[in-house]
Design an enzyme around this catalytic site. Structure first.
Site, PDB file in Angstrom:
ATOM      1  N   LYS A  84       0.820  -1.215   0.000  1.00 48.95           N
ATOM      2  CA  LYS A  84       0.000   0.000   0.000  1.00 48.95           C
ATOM      3  C   LYS A  84       0.852   1.261   0.000  1.00 48.95           C
ATOM      4  O   LYS A  84       0.383   2.333  -0.387  1.00 48.95           O
ATOM      5  CB  LYS A  84      -0.924  -0.011   1.220  1.00 48.95           C
ATOM      6  N   ASP A 133      -8.368   0.504   6.971  1.00 49.56           N
ATOM      7  CA  ASP A 133      -8.266  -0.556   7.965  1.00 49.56           C
ATOM      8  C   ASP A 133      -6.815  -0.695   8.403  1.00 49.56           C
ATOM      9  O   ASP A 133      -6.454  -1.625   9.096  1.00 49.56           O
ATOM     10  CB  ASP A 133      -8.816  -1.873   7.419  1.00 49.56           C
TER      11      ASP A 133
END
Ligand SMILES: Cc1ncc(COP(=O)(O)O)c(C=O)c1O
Length: 410
Positions: A84, A133
């Site tokens: 990410k 998250d």
């Protein structure tokens, strides 16, 4: 030789898969080799950039009855622990160039953003935000910190304190909301509108496509690194999905570059959060409701990203849903380095693709459906390391440091 326990799983052959469909101009406008080259120029200029390892797993390949298994290990990416790092931070960089360009009435490059003190000062007036998250928010916070803008990150009820602290480390303000991931997305949107902040989301919806596209474009650098290091083009690729942006970025990479030999592409989700599988079954985007209660926190998403759907709807061969217990078994398997394989520290959301490959390999119906055999060359993306170290230790029984130490040659 490593063995893998049986687990129940669902494999759905995609009824709308179009093997002969060209990648097409409208998809090139979303993700393309040219835009990847731009993303690569930016991301590789950041301090700490290093190509992540591509591990060959010959022991697991033998026990799965395939020619090779390669695992691209994103655990070390920019010290953030997951792939990410490539997406959110790149989208922040692109946004800052766009916004400052509009404000100043001239084009602003990423290089100028990094070197011009006046531009850096102007960045401090800009606030970026997102719901997460864990991993996406960490990337956005890191990018904001590197480029000098402000950052507010929303996390939902079950995101661990460890993940919260990891985001705060980059100077972001972290707001915990009630409800699930999708509720935190809505809260971030509302607050951004009220305060004039910019949402850097990894999921797209009608009217909000540019930023998630930039996020996905950043992810493709990982695919490019993997393909550059592979001895041969893969025949099978299994990729885990939350909202689907990651899987779609990988799928699009192979689709754009393959004339005839597209690898068999399988999207893998937790059983409790299988919004892509359910959408494929319904023939249209459907949401999965409820608390999406899975250990695989990065994959706990109930709503599909529309951009991702545009690619996976006809580009994925199959969708697979797996149980949490299989992910935990696989984390332990990778930590135990059997059969000549290297020791790998893989987080809960990292292994779903590998799980699906191993479950397919030992199920004759699934194996036939996906045309998996002794000549198959399987590529997997280990999307995170121990991004939640306490949870990793609890699930594997040892910390990442102990796992690596135990696996080091004597
Ligand atoms: C470690 C990890 N793997 C995979 C994914 C799935 O990515 P996407 O939500 O784009 O499908 C995520 C998402 O947060 C993640 O954190």
């Amino acid at each position: 030789m490593p063995s893998f326990p049986q687990h129940p799983f669902t494999l759905l052959a995609n009824p709308r898969f179009q093997p002969a469909e060209p990648y097409g101009a409208h998809r090139s406008a979303l993700l393309s080799a040219a835009a990847l080259s731009q993303a690569s120029d930016v991301i590789t200029s950041w301090s700490g950039y290093a190509i992540t390892p591509l591990h060959s797993l010959p022991g697991l390949a033998r026990s799965a009855g395939v020619a090779s298994l390669h695992y691209k290990d994103e655990g070390s990416r920019f010290g953030l622990g997951s792939f990410k790092a490539l997406g959110g931070a790149y989208a922040v960089a692109r946004l800052l160039c766009r916004v400052l360009g509009q404000r100043l009435g001239r084009s602003v490059s990423h290089a100028q953003l990094r070197t011009d003190p006046a531009l850096r000062l102007a960045c401090a007036d800009i606030t970026v935000t997102c719901a997460t998250d864990g991993n996406h928010g960490r990337s956005v916070a890191w990018g904001a910190n590197m480029l000098g803008c402000r950052c507010v990150i929303y996390i939902h009820a079950t995101v661990s304190e460890g993940r919260k602290a990891a985001i705060e480390r980059y100077g972001a303000q972290v707001v915990r909301t009630s409800g699930n991931y999708d509720d935190s997305v809505q809260q971030a949107d509302r607050d951004a509108k009220t305060n004039g902040w910019f949402v850097i989301s990894d999921t797209s919806y009608p009217g909000y496509m540019d930023i998630p596209r930039d996020v996905m474009q950043g992810y493709q650098l990982m695919v490019h690194e993997a393909v550059s290091a592979l001895p041969q083009w893969p025949t099978h690729v299994f990729v885990q999905a939350g909202v689907g942006g990651f899987a779609a970025a990988v799928c699009a990479y192979f689709w754009e570059r393959s004339t005839e030999q597209r690898p068999v592409f399988v999207v893998v989700e937790p059983q409790q959060a299988d919004c892509l599988l359910q959408s494929a079954r319904a023939g249209t985007v459907v949401a999965v409701k409820g608390d999406l209660d899975t250990l695989m926190a990065g994959l706990a998403c109930g709503e599909v990203s529309l951009l991702a759907w545009d690619i996976l709807n006809t580009g994925a061969n199959a969708f697979c849903a797996i149980p949490d217990a299989a992910a935990v078994d696989t984390m332990r398997l990778l930590a135990s380095a059997q059969g000549g394989d290297p020791v790998i520290v893989a987080g809960e959301s990292a292994v779903a693709g590998l799980v699906a490959a191993l479950l397919t390999a030992q199920d004759s119906t699934a194996r036939t459906a996906l045309e998996m055999g002794p000549d198959s060359r399987v590529l997997l993306f280990g999307s995170e390391g121990d991004t939640d170290p306490a949870l990793y230790q609890q699930l594997v029984g040892r910390s990442a440091a102990q796992v690596l130490q135990d696996g080091a040659p004597a």
